[in-house]
Design a protein around this motif. Structure first.
Motif, PDB file in Angstrom:
ATOM      1  N   THR A  38      17.151  -0.906   8.140  1.00 13.27           N
ATOM      2  CA  THR A  38      16.902  -0.199   6.708  1.00 13.27           C
ATOM      3  C   THR A  38      15.925  -0.799   6.058  1.00 13.27           C
ATOM      4  N   VAL A  39      15.131  -0.137   5.479  1.00 17.41           N
ATOM      5  CA  VAL A  39      14.231  -0.660   4.592  1.00 17.41           C
ATOM      6  C   VAL A  39      14.211  -0.215   3.251  1.00 17.41           C
ATOM      7  N   ILE A  40      14.327  -0.814   1.990  1.00 17.50           N
ATOM      8  CA  ILE A  40      14.661  -0.301   0.969  1.00 17.50           C
ATOM      9  C   ILE A  40      13.724  -0.978  -0.313  1.00 17.50           C
ATOM     10  N   GLY A  41      13.133   0.099  -1.150  1.00 13.88           N
ATOM     11  CA  GLY A  41      12.488  -0.417  -2.332  1.00 13.88           C
ATOM     12  C   GLY A  41      13.055   0.011  -3.475  1.00 13.88           C
ATOM     13  N   LEU A  42      12.927  -0.757  -4.680  1.00 14.52           N
ATOM     14  CA  LEU A  42      13.428  -0.087  -5.915  1.00 14.52           C
ATOM     15  C   LEU A  42      12.416   0.180  -6.938  1.00 14.52           C
ATOM     16  N   GLU A  43      13.190   1.008  -7.785  1.00 15.71           N
ATOM     17  CA  GLU A  43      12.115   1.214  -8.991  1.00 15.71           C
ATOM     18  C   GLU A  43      13.243   1.043 -10.111  1.00 15.71           C
ATOM     19  N   VAL A  44      13.231   0.005 -10.875  1.00 17.18           N
ATOM     20  CA  VAL A  44      14.310  -0.064 -11.949  1.00 17.18           C
ATOM     21  C   VAL A  44      13.621   0.218 -13.220  1.00 17.18           C
ATOM     22  N   HIS A  45      14.457   1.049 -14.182  1.00 17.59           N
ATOM     23  CA  HIS A  45      13.662   1.367 -15.507  1.00 17.59           C
ATOM     24  C   HIS A  45      14.627   0.603 -16.476  1.00 17.59           C
ATOM     25  N   LEU A  46      14.042  -0.470 -16.982  1.00 14.57           N
ATOM     26  CA  LEU A  46      14.889  -1.100 -17.987  1.00 14.57           C
ATOM     27  C   LEU A  46      14.570  -0.814 -19.387  1.00 14.57           C
ATOM     28  N   GLN A  47      15.622  -0.570 -20.186  1.00 16.20           N
ATOM     29  CA  GLN A  47      15.321  -0.440 -21.723  1.00 16.20           C
ATOM     30  C   GLN A  47      15.225  -1.551 -22.233  1.00 16.20           C
ATOM     31  N   LEU A  48      14.084  -1.879 -23.133  1.00 20.70           N
ATOM     32  CA  LEU A  48      13.955  -3.083 -23.588  1.00 20.70           C
ATOM     33  C   LEU A  48      14.432  -2.971 -24.973  1.00 20.70           C
ATOM     34  N   ALA A  49      15.042  -4.239 -25.411  1.00 19.85           N
ATOM     35  CA  ALA A  49      16.071  -4.436 -26.518  1.00 19.85           C
ATOM     36  C   ALA A  49      15.435  -4.407 -27.782  1.00 19.85           C
ATOM     37  N   THR A  50      14.342  -3.686 -28.119  1.00 23.77           N
ATOM     38  CA  THR A  50      13.816  -3.599 -29.392  1.00 23.77           C
ATOM     39  C   THR A  50      14.323  -2.662 -30.264  1.00 23.77           C
ATOM     40  N   SER A  51      14.636  -3.069 -31.485  1.00 23.98           N
ATOM     41  CA  SER A  51      15.393  -2.161 -32.449  1.00 23.98           C
ATOM     42  C   SER A  51      14.707  -0.881 -32.808  1.00 23.98           C
ATOM     43  N   SER A  52      13.343  -0.925 -32.578  1.00 24.44           N
ATOM     44  CA  SER A  52      12.846   0.514 -32.881  1.00 24.44           C
ATOM     45  C   SER A  52      11.913   0.862 -31.666  1.00 24.44           C
ATOM     46  N   LYS A  53      11.662   2.064 -31.626  1.00 22.47           N
ATOM     47  CA  LYS A  53      11.055   2.895 -30.375  1.00 22.47           C
ATOM     48  C   LYS A  53       9.712   2.166 -30.094  1.00 22.47           C
ATOM     49  N   ILE A  54       9.286   2.505 -28.877  1.00 28.64           N
ATOM     50  CA  ILE A  54       7.886   1.839 -28.329  1.00 28.64           C
ATOM     51  C   ILE A  54       6.388   2.479 -29.235  1.00 28.64           C
ATOM     52  N   PHE A  55       6.711   3.504 -29.610  1.00 26.45           N
ATOM     53  CA  PHE A  55       5.528   4.428 -30.405  1.00 26.45           C
ATOM     54  C   PHE A  55       5.958   5.024 -31.531  1.00 26.45           C
ATOM     55  N   SER A  56       7.200   4.612 -32.280  1.00 30.43           N
ATOM     56  CA  SER A  56       7.573   5.149 -33.526  1.00 30.43           C
ATOM     57  C   SER A  56       8.244   4.059 -34.149  1.00 30.43           C
ATOM     58  N   GLY A  57       8.599   4.215 -35.514  1.00 33.08           N
ATOM     59  CA  GLY A  57       9.748   3.201 -36.171  1.00 33.08           C
ATOM     60  C   GLY A  57      11.105   3.962 -36.112  1.00 33.08           C
ATOM     61  N   SER A  58      11.436   4.702 -35.294  1.00 32.65           N
ATOM     62  CA  SER A  58      12.940   5.192 -35.116  1.00 32.65           C
ATOM     63  C   SER A  58      13.808   4.382 -34.544  1.00 32.65           C
ATOM     64  N   SER A  59      15.282   4.243 -34.629  1.00 34.67           N
ATOM     65  CA  SER A  59      16.037   3.397 -34.271  1.00 34.67           C
ATOM     66  C   SER A  59      16.408   3.765 -32.836  1.00 34.67           C
ATOM     67  N   THR A  60      16.663   2.625 -31.859  1.00 34.11           N
ATOM     68  CA  THR A  60      16.923   2.821 -30.720  1.00 34.11           C
ATOM     69  C   THR A  60      18.480   2.613 -30.195  1.00 34.11           C
ATOM     70  N   SER A  61      19.253   2.551 -31.197  1.00 38.38           N
ATOM     71  CA  SER A  61      20.729   2.202 -31.024  1.00 38.38           C
ATOM     72  C   SER A  61      21.379   3.449 -30.461  1.00 38.38           C
ATOM     73  N   PHE A  62      22.415   2.987 -29.639  1.00 37.00           N
ATOM     74  CA  PHE A  62      22.845   4.070 -28.793  1.00 37.00           C
ATOM     75  C   PHE A  62      24.059   4.627 -29.370  1.00 37.00           C
ATOM     76  N   GLY A  63      24.153   5.781 -29.101  1.00 42.12           N
ATOM     77  CA  GLY A  63      25.303   6.883 -29.570  1.00 42.12           C
ATOM     78  C   GLY A  63      25.280   7.326 -30.737  1.00 42.12           C
ATOM     79  N   GLY A  64      24.195   7.420 -31.513  1.00 44.57           N
ATOM     80  CA  GLY A  64      23.909   8.124 -32.662  1.00 44.57           C
ATOM     81  C   GLY A  64      24.276   9.617 -32.811  1.00 44.57           C
ATOM     82  N   THR A  65      24.461  10.549 -33.831  1.00 47.64           N
ATOM     83  CA  THR A  65      24.515  11.593 -33.804  1.00 47.64           C
ATOM     84  C   THR A  65      23.258  12.329 -33.290  1.00 47.64           C
ATOM     85  N   PRO A  66      23.478  13.149 -32.311  1.00 43.72           N
ATOM     86  CA  PRO A  66      22.313  13.756 -31.548  1.00 43.72           C
ATOM     87  C   PRO A  66      20.892  14.084 -32.609  1.00 43.72           C
ATOM     88  N   ASN A  67      19.944  13.492 -32.292  1.00 45.72           N
ATOM     89  CA  ASN A  67      18.569  13.883 -33.157  1.00 45.72           C
ATOM     90  C   ASN A  67      18.715  13.229 -34.371  1.00 45.72           C
TER      91      ASN A  67
END
Lengths: 489, 484
Positions: B8-37
């Motif tokens: 068996t030959v396996i390679g991985l791609e892991v998507h890791l969320q970085l623990a910044t408090s705001s988004k990568i291209f905006s000032g919105s919060s990244t916290s989990f579980g907020g009211t949608p949108n």
């Protein structure tokens, strides 16, 4: 006294300060002209009279208490590509015919802060794609000098509004000539600043690496005033340049002695209208008389500018316009059956033909298998074009040439011939590809239609361009010629 | 389990969320579980004219990861647009890095394996933005879109095809989790989607050097599912190959309910992403100074800590592995050692008392009612013989449930060990007086039976002393008394 609507922004500013008239009177004067005349030109998409007069009342209070900002009380028209909070911003498209932004473009905020009044939103080619303002969802705009002619585009509404004296000044955007070409066709002055000089935040994107907002007005002096308001780094736009704030009005009285102007007329003479060539030569003589030294130069790579532009601009546009999908705002088709149907019909029904054509071209040139052949090659040529300009601009202070191939063409004469329409951009796209500042100013009238010349300057040297343009306008009166008599005919 | 003819030959791609408090291209919060949108702005919603602005902290975190695996940090990296239509991708393109990722080639060293160190090649790691979420089944035949997650910074970490079993994959994922939590660049929470995994699997005949045709299994979000998805997919591919068939290169989804992988519908795959450089963002330029400043501020990494623990604390590899399971546990342990100065005792206590109690009450280290310093002080009372180990355990248990300071509890309950010879002597005498029968039996018994009976007497003494009598002294006096 000169009539209010005939005055330049600088004159209106002085009159307001001297309390010769109030902002309300100024605003009413222009609103009245728009109401009674714009059916002839279709220069405006949206007017909010109430809002404009309310802003004028506030401006008058400020003036009364001596709290004037740069443009306090002066009504300015904005191309409908700049987002205006609470005021419809359509970008000339059915896609955004119902779109009222909850935010202002940075340019709009800056005008608001400077005390200017939003007179209205001007007509434009749909998503700024076009050179005639015929592709607008709101119908074609007509040239005030001759309503059988196009005003140019895509900022045709702004140019027509100024030429018809419906607004003293306006904003435009220029991706491949969209400020300069309509300025030339309408006999006004228009500056495309250096890429990065003016924030693109809130300016609906066509081709992000080429788009640049800029001022349009009767005179270079007014353009300098508008530049003082519009320019500057913006933390909301990562591509805006970190340059020290400049006073563009402070540098308009320099003599042209010793100034070196590169002339490219030999490159283009074969394609130019004969009468236009005479106007350009006359303008050169004038510049020489003012002290400038003329040096013949050649930009052979500029012949590649149009094909290069029509790869890069549609590529970026195809991606930029993906957000208009009928999901969050803007046009949505009736009763979509499923997701694909929602996308397909919303976009098919919401976009006009020219926009679709460019999305198709852009998608094609970015596709696997074609990318290197088109997009990569175009980027390489773009660099060569910029290098050629930069190398010329080491020897001369600016480059003079035609803005267009000739005066405004007839409405409908090119709308079914994309290639000939695209070739309209021959003289203007170079500055966009190179990111350089360029200005178009009136230099003559041919068969009752104005023509302009283009001056291309060094990176961030708008100041010198404005100075030369102003000195030229002090010595000539082409910029004062106007189409207004026809209004009453 | 696995057919011995196949590798068996396996390679991985892991998507890791970085623990910044705001988004990568905006000032919105990244916290989990907020009211949608509720955590969106004009940039996240892809409103007309909105432009991305790069969050420098995401770059810092990416560089920290790169340095953590000794990877090449690219001085210039470029954002690209990956174009495809999907409702949870508001712009119609994802901003990612295609040709020029921020982190280049590196090596990930695993230490959880039986072998001392196992190396996994890291092909690259690049920055990108997360998409939003489609919410199905709540809106009467329509789907809802929640864009709170749209724009959350991701680091996509791509490995070489270096794994030969699902066990190795799990080891790697756990070690990766450990590394990123040590670095503090991600919470690594798989259940909340902070770590998501695409697995590329192919098979080849044992001894074959060429890679077989691979399939990609997308978006697996738990260790258990990774294991099961791999197992299913390996067996599926073996069946195909043994029947003389060919594996089709395709993207598959793992369905955890049916425990199977199946091909994604062709509509779910956009096969031409039309990548091109993002014109709204300038290339990222990193200076040597920037990198060296980050390097200087890097925390100690798990592997280095592992080696140090074994060396300086004289504990076993197994102990070290448990104590390194999270940075919090390791920090806790080190503070306990620093306070009581007995590394082995600390190791035992942290593992058997602390972690056991935490697991039982489902708490994390930071929620422990007994702080590391408090535990250290308690253990120092064992070390200096103020209390016995047994008493200490009682104190620990009581302090835990009452959420009290163990030392105060010792004072309050007078639990200090009694060493006083006379006091213990008196108690021993009492026990002997009360249990004359047993004394007689003792005197008549052989050595083996005597030992048993001695235990009985010790127990009685301890009971009378409320467990506080020093057992050594008790034994000494009892032996002496009973031989009189």
């Amino acid at each position: 006294m000169m009539e209010i609507h005939s005055q330049s922004i600088a004159q209106l500013r002085d009159g307001l300060r001297r309390k010769e008239f109030s902002s309300e009177e100024v605003t009413r004067a222009f609103l009245k002209r728009i109401k009674s005349l714009d059916h002839l030109y279709n220069a405006f998409i949206t007017i909010d009279e109430k809002e404009a007069l309310a802003a004028a009342a506030i401006a008058d209070q400020k003036i009364a208490s001596g709290r004037n900002e740069v443009l306090t009380g002066i009504p300015i028209a904005h191309k409908d590509i700049f987002c205006t909070q609470g005021m419809k911003t359509s970008c000339g498209s059915k896609m955004l015919a119902n779109f009222v932004p909850p935010y202002n473009a940075t340019v709009i905020s800056k005008f608001n802060d400077s005390g200017a009044i939003i007179l209205g939103k001007t007509n434009m080619d749909e998503f700024a794609m076009g050179g005639s303002t015929e592709t607008s969802f709101y119908g074609a705009c007509f040239n005030p000098w001759n309503t059988k002619k196009v005003p140019g585009g895509s900022s045709g509404g702004s140019a027509a509004a100024i030429a018809a004296l419906l607004a003293p000044g306006a904003t435009g955007t220029d991706t491949g000539g969209s400020i300069r070409q309509p300025s030339s066709f309408c006999g006004i002055t228009g500056l495309k600043p250096t890429y990065g000089r003016i924030s693109r935040f809130g300016m609906i994107a066509f081709a992000s690496s080429l788009d640049q907002g800029g001022p349009m007005a009767k005179t270079a002096e007014d353009c300098a005033l508008l530049m003082n308001v519009m320019s500057g780094i913006d933390p909301k736009d990562s591509t805006s340049a970190n340059k020290e704030k400049e006073d563009f009005s402070a540098n308009l009285s320099q003599k042209l002695d010793g100034l070196k102007i590169g002339v490219t007329l030999k490159d283009c003479s074969a394609n130019l209208d004969r009468d236009y060539q005479i106007c350009l030569e006359r303008a050169l003589t004038q510049l020489e008389k003012l002290g400038a030294e003329l040096i013949e130069i050649s930009l052979p790579k500029n012949s590649l500018a149009v094909p290069t532009y029509y790869v890069i601009a549609p590529a970026e546009a195809s991606s930029n316009l993906s957000r208009f999908d009928g999901v969050r705002y803007g046009y949505r088709c009736d009763n979509p059956e499923n997701l694909l149907d929602l996308y397909t019909r919303s976009r098919s029904e919401g976009f006009g033909d020219e926009v679709k054509r460019r999305i198709l071209i852009g998608t094609y040139v970015l596709s696997a298998g074609y990318y290197d052949q088109y997009y990569t090659k175009a980027q390489r040529i773009r660099r060569l074009i910029r290098n050629e300009y930069l190398s010329c601009l080491r020897d001369v202070d600016m480059i003079m040439g035609p803005t267009t191939a000739g005066p405004a063409f007839d409405i409908g004469s090119k709308s079914n011939d994309s290639i000939s329409m695209y070739l309209e951009d021959t003289y203007t796209v170079g500055a966009n590809l190179a990111g350089l500042p360029a200005i178009s100013i009136p230099i003559g009238v041919i068969n009752e239609c104005p023509v302009g010349m283009q001056l291309i300057g060094r990176d961030f040297d708008e100041s010198t361009l404005l100075n030369v343009a102003h000195q030229f306008q002090v010595a000539t009166d082409w910029h004062l010629q106007s189409s207004v008599e026809r209004d009453y005919a | 389990m696995l057919d011995p003819n196949w590798e068996t030959v396996i390679g991985l791609e892991v998507h890791l969320q970085l623990a910044t408090s705001s988004k990568i291209f905006s000032g919105s919060s990244t916290s989990f579980g907020g009211t949608p949108n509720s955590q969106t702005c004009s940039v996240d919603l892809a409103m007309p004219g909105a432009l991305p602005v790069f969050n420098e902290l995401a770059l810092r975190y990416a560089v920290m990861f790169g340095l953590g695996i000794g990877a090449q940090i690219n001085k210039t990296s470029i954002f690209d647009r990956k174009n495809y239509f999907y409702p949870d991708l508001p712009k119609g393109y994802q901003i990612s890095q295609f040709h020029h990722p921020v982190v280049g080639r590196g090596t990930f060293e695993l230490f959880f394996d039986d072998q001392d160190i196992y190396k996994i090649g890291i092909t690259r790691a690049h920055l990108e933005e997360d998409a939003g979420k489609s919410v199905h089944g709540h809106f009467d035949g329509k789907s809802g879109i929640d864009l709170n997650r749209a724009g959350t910074p991701l680091l996509e970490i791509v490995t070489d095809p270096d794994f030969r079993s699902s066990e190795q994959v799990i080891y790697y994922l756990k070690a990766l989790h450990l590394l990123v939590t040590y670095l503090g660049i991600s919470d690594g929470n798989m259940a909340e989607g902070s770590m998501r995994c695409d697995v590329n699997i192919s098979l080849r005949k044992k001894g074959d050097c060429n890679l077989g045709t691979r399939t990609e299994i997308k978006n697996i979000n738990s260790f258990r599912f990774v294991e099961r998805a791999i197992s299913f997919e390996v067996n599926r591919q073996i069946d195909i190959l043994e029947d003389g068939g060919k594996v089709i290169q395709e993207t598959r989804l793992y369905d955890s309910e049916l425990d199977e992988t199946r091909p994604m519908r062709s509509k779910e795959i956009a096969n031409d992403y039309r990548y091109f450089p993002e014109p709204d963002l300038l290339p990222i330029q990193i200076s040597d100074d920037y990198i060296s400043k980050i390097r200087d501020s890097m925390p100690e990494l798990p592997l280095a800590k592992y080696r140090r623990f074994i060396e300086t604390y004289d504990i076993t590899k197994d102990d070290a592995e448990i104590l390194l399971a999270s940075k919090e546990i390791a920090d806790y342990y080190e503070e306990v050692v620093a306070t009581c100065a007995d590394s082995k005792l600390s190791s035992n206590w942290v593992q058997t008392e602390m972690l056991a109690k935490l697991n039982k009450s489902n708490l994390c280290v930071s929620q422990s009612p007994i702080s590391a310093r408090q535990l250290g002080l308690l253990l120092s009372k064992i070390v200096d013989k103020t209390i016995s180990g047994k008493i200490a355990k009682q104190v620990f248990a009581e302090a835990w449930s009452a959420e009290e300071d163990p030392l105060e509890l010792i004072e309050k309950k007078e639990l200090k060990q009694v060493d006083d010879f006379d006091k213990i002597h008196t108690i021993v005498q009492e026990v002997i007086n009360k249990n004359t029968d047993q004394v007689k039996q003792y005197l008549a018994a052989n050595d083996q039976k005597r030992k048993k009976l001695l235990g009985f007497f010790v127990g009685q003494v301890m009971q009378l002393s409320n467990g506080r009598a020093n057992p050594k002294v008790v034994n000494q006096i009892l032996n002496q008394k009973l031989s009189e």
